[in-house]
Design a protein around this motif. Structure first.
Motif, PDB file in Angstrom:
ATOM      1  N   MET A  23     -73.299  35.419-172.138  1.00  0.00           N
ATOM      2  CA  MET A  23     -72.773  34.055-172.055  1.00  0.00           C
ATOM      3  C   MET A  23     -73.871  33.058-172.437  1.00  0.00           C
ATOM      4  N   GLU A  24     -73.514  32.098-173.278  1.00  0.00           N
ATOM      5  CA  GLU A  24     -74.476  31.100-173.737  1.00  0.00           C
ATOM      6  C   GLU A  24     -74.890  30.192-172.581  1.00  0.00           C
ATOM      7  N   ARG A  25     -76.187  30.004-172.437  1.00  0.00           N
ATOM      8  CA  ARG A  25     -76.715  29.115-171.403  1.00  0.00           C
ATOM      9  C   ARG A  25     -76.941  27.742-172.022  1.00  0.00           C
ATOM     10  N   ILE A  26     -76.287  26.724-171.455  1.00  0.00           N
ATOM     11  CA  ILE A  26     -76.300  25.378-172.044  1.00  0.00           C
ATOM     12  C   ILE A  26     -76.975  24.400-171.085  1.00  0.00           C
ATOM     13  N   LYS A  27     -77.915  23.639-171.604  1.00  0.00           N
ATOM     14  CA  LYS A  27     -78.605  22.604-170.823  1.00  0.00           C
ATOM     15  C   LYS A  27     -78.091  21.231-171.247  1.00  0.00           C
ATOM     16  N   VAL A  28     -77.697  20.429-170.275  1.00  0.00           N
ATOM     17  CA  VAL A  28     -77.252  19.060-170.541  1.00  0.00           C
ATOM     18  C   VAL A  28     -78.420  18.112-170.291  1.00  0.00           C
ATOM     19  N   VAL A  29     -78.692  17.278-171.289  1.00  0.00           N
ATOM     20  CA  VAL A  29     -79.800  16.315-171.234  1.00  0.00           C
ATOM     21  C   VAL A  29     -79.227  14.916-171.449  1.00  0.00           C
ATOM     22  N   THR A  30     -79.780  13.941-170.755  1.00  0.00           N
ATOM     23  CA  THR A  30     -79.388  12.554-170.974  1.00  0.00           C
ATOM     24  C   THR A  30     -80.585  11.652-170.726  1.00  0.00           C
ATOM     25  N   ASP A  31     -80.386  10.348-170.878  1.00  0.00           N
ATOM     26  CA  ASP A  31     -81.459   9.408-170.551  1.00  0.00           C
ATOM     27  C   ASP A  31     -81.109   8.674-169.261  1.00  0.00           C
TER      28      ASP A  31
ATOM     29  N   ALA B 131     -71.931  18.613-167.425  1.00  0.00           N
ATOM     30  CA  ALA B 131     -72.840  19.516-166.714  1.00  0.00           C
ATOM     31  C   ALA B 131     -72.078  20.489-165.827  1.00  0.00           C
ATOM     32  N   LYS B 132     -71.005  20.018-165.201  1.00  0.00           N
ATOM     33  CA  LYS B 132     -70.174  20.914-164.387  1.00  0.00           C
ATOM     34  C   LYS B 132     -69.553  22.001-165.265  1.00  0.00           C
ATOM     35  N   MET B 133     -69.115  21.623-166.463  1.00  0.00           N
ATOM     36  CA  MET B 133     -68.540  22.597-167.390  1.00  0.00           C
ATOM     37  C   MET B 133     -69.593  23.617-167.817  1.00  0.00           C
ATOM     38  N   ALA B 134     -70.807  23.140-168.063  1.00  0.00           N
ATOM     39  CA  ALA B 134     -71.885  24.054-168.460  1.00  0.00           C
ATOM     40  C   ALA B 134     -72.197  25.044-167.350  1.00  0.00           C
ATOM     41  N   LYS B 135     -72.224  24.565-166.101  1.00  0.00           N
ATOM     42  CA  LYS B 135     -72.499  25.456-164.974  1.00  0.00           C
ATOM     43  C   LYS B 135     -71.380  26.470-164.774  1.00  0.00           C
ATOM     44  N   ALA B 136     -70.174  26.107-165.229  1.00  0.00           N
ATOM     45  CA  ALA B 136     -69.027  27.012-165.114  1.00  0.00           C
ATOM     46  C   ALA B 136     -68.921  27.937-166.329  1.00  0.00           C
TER      47      ALA B 136
ATOM     48  N   ASP C 160     -67.481  27.129-172.924  1.00  0.00           N
ATOM     49  CA  ASP C 160     -67.966  27.209-174.299  1.00  0.00           C
ATOM     50  C   ASP C 160     -68.576  25.876-174.738  1.00  0.00           C
ATOM     51  N   LYS C 161     -69.662  25.956-175.519  1.00  0.00           N
ATOM     52  CA  LYS C 161     -70.344  24.734-175.942  1.00  0.00           C
ATOM     53  C   LYS C 161     -69.426  23.795-176.703  1.00  0.00           C
ATOM     54  N   GLN C 162     -68.656  24.315-177.648  1.00  0.00           N
ATOM     55  CA  GLN C 162     -67.786  23.443-178.437  1.00  0.00           C
ATOM     56  C   GLN C 162     -66.730  22.782-177.566  1.00  0.00           C
ATOM     57  N   GLU C 163     -66.268  23.492-176.556  1.00  0.00           N
ATOM     58  CA  GLU C 163     -65.306  22.912-175.622  1.00  0.00           C
ATOM     59  C   GLU C 163     -65.926  21.731-174.878  1.00  0.00           C
ATOM     60  N   ILE C 164     -67.180  21.874-174.481  1.00  0.00           N
ATOM     61  CA  ILE C 164     -67.873  20.785-173.784  1.00  0.00           C
ATOM     62  C   ILE C 164     -68.086  19.603-174.716  1.00  0.00           C
TER      63      ILE C 164
ATOM     64  N   TYR D  34     -64.884  17.805-175.202  1.00  0.00           N
ATOM     65  CA  TYR D  34     -64.567  17.017-174.012  1.00  0.00           C
ATOM     66  C   TYR D  34     -65.344  15.697-174.025  1.00  0.00           C
ATOM     67  N   ILE D  35     -66.630  15.760-174.346  1.00  0.00           N
ATOM     68  CA  ILE D  35     -67.461  14.548-174.360  1.00  0.00           C
ATOM     69  C   ILE D  35     -66.924  13.539-175.361  1.00  0.00           C
ATOM     70  N   HIS D  36     -66.668  13.960-176.582  1.00  0.00           N
ATOM     71  CA  HIS D  36     -66.185  13.042-177.616  1.00  0.00           C
ATOM     72  C   HIS D  36     -64.826  12.453-177.252  1.00  0.00           C
ATOM     73  N   ASN D  37     -63.924  13.283-176.755  1.00  0.00           N
ATOM     74  CA  ASN D  37     -62.587  12.799-176.389  1.00  0.00           C
ATOM     75  C   ASN D  37     -62.646  11.806-175.232  1.00  0.00           C
ATOM     76  N   SER D  38     -63.526  12.063-174.268  1.00  0.00           N
ATOM     77  CA  SER D  38     -63.658  11.163-173.121  1.00  0.00           C
ATOM     78  C   SER D  38     -64.292   9.836-173.526  1.00  0.00           C
ATOM     79  N   LEU D  39     -65.291   9.886-174.378  1.00  0.00           N
ATOM     80  CA  LEU D  39     -65.941   8.655-174.827  1.00  0.00           C
ATOM     81  C   LEU D  39     -64.969   7.760-175.585  1.00  0.00           C
ATOM     82  N   LYS D  40     -64.060   8.353-176.326  1.00  0.00           N
ATOM     83  CA  LYS D  40     -63.055   7.562-177.057  1.00  0.00           C
ATOM     84  C   LYS D  40     -62.133   6.817-176.104  1.00  0.00           C
ATOM     85  N   ARG D  41     -61.914   7.365-174.913  1.00  0.00           N
ATOM     86  CA  ARG D  41     -60.957   6.789-173.967  1.00  0.00           C
ATOM     87  C   ARG D  41     -61.640   6.031-172.829  1.00  0.00           C
TER      88      ARG D  41
END
Length: 281
Positions: free
Chosen positions: A1-9, A132-137, A140-144, A147-154
């Motif tokens: 399983m791909e390990r994904i790190k979420v980074v922000t400012d 980050a919750k999705m990554a911990k669960a 899939d990276k593309q799914e995350i 989700y980010i792009h779709n949420s930012l649009k709304r």
């Protein structure tokens, strides 16, 4: 399983304890009071910052995250993770996004996705939290990313401030808007459009502001009964409790997430800031 790190400012204004709990790497911007500098959310709390702001003759300034700081954060994450998703504040307001892109390009063999939120504060902070919750669960990276792009649009952002002076001096709103507001005692309700702060409505007198914000949230038949509404404030817990109670009475959301506004957002918004963030249907 791909390990994904979420980074922000740090202008995502995610509470420090929650960022640690969800394994979010937060790279801080910096606020300066004269010759003293503080890392946002690390060297100065929201309450400390707003106290200094209201009791100092010095106008604070801010500086973006550097490419080197992002590169260091990315390299550290790549020691334990396969890929990185990095979400930054609006590129229209800061060079922080460009710094992240420069760091990404310097690590061309690494799997790094950099996303420009075109947003501010907890507006994109709450989306980072869900990512980050999705990554911990182990999602899939593309799914995350989708989700980010779709949420930012709304994403809808509404906020108010005590004075428009800080936004005017920081170049975040135009002079005419600030002058009209200050002279006529008009309280604008501000929002974010295309990555910039803009006035989206106005009322005369501070007592009408919260009802107007609630009216805007409810526009177009928005149903919040199954959704969280996120709130941010400039170290004014009594005021945000009043806002929360008013929203709960009128809109009946599923629940609330509340955070304080950090020093960098606070330096540009000034005292008395209250922000409301929702993801529309």
């Amino acid at each position: 399983m791909e390990r994904i790190k979420v980074v922000t400012d740090s202008t995502s204004d995610i509470p420090k304890g929650l960022a640690e709990e969800l394994d979010i790497k937060v790279v801080p911007l910096t606020v300066h009071f004269g010759d003293k500098s503080y890392k946002d959310w690390y060297d100065i709390t929201s309450a400390e910052f707003f106290y200094k702001l209201e009791n100092s003759d010095i106008m604070p300034t801010t500086s973006q995250v550097t490419p080197i700081a992002f590169e260091e954060a990315f390299n550290e994450a790549l020691q334990d993770y396969d890929s990185i998703i990095c979400i930054t504040l609006s590129s229209k307001a800061s060079g922080t996004y460009q710094s992240a892109v420069i760091a990404q390009n310097s690590l061309e063999d690494a799997d790094i996705e950099v996303i420009d939120s075109m947003a501010f504060s907890f507006g994109y902070g709450m989306i980072v939290i869900e990512a980050a919750k999705m990554a911990k669960a182990d999602r899939d990276k593309q799914e995350i990313v989708d989700y980010i792009h779709n949420s930012l649009k709304r994403l809808e952002t509404y906020f108010i401030v005590d004075t428009l002076e800080y936004l005017k001096k920081g170049g975040r709103i135009n002079l005419a808007t600030a002058v009209i507001g200050n002279i006529l005692s008009i309280k604008p309700v501000l929002g974010v459009r295309d990555g910039l702060v803009v006035p989206i409505d106005k009322v005369r007198g501070s007592k009408k502001v919260i009802p107007k914000m609630i009216e805007l949230i409810r526009a177009n038949g928005y149903d919040a009964s199954d959704k969280m509404i996120c709130l941010a404030h400039g170290a004014i817990p009594e005021k945000i409790e009043e806002v929360k109670e008013a929203i709960a009475r009128e809109i009946h959301p599923k629940g609330f997430m509340i955070t304080e506004v950090g020093s960098v957002i606070g330096a540009h918004a000034g005292p008395g800031i209250v922000g409301i963030f929702t993801i529309k249907d």
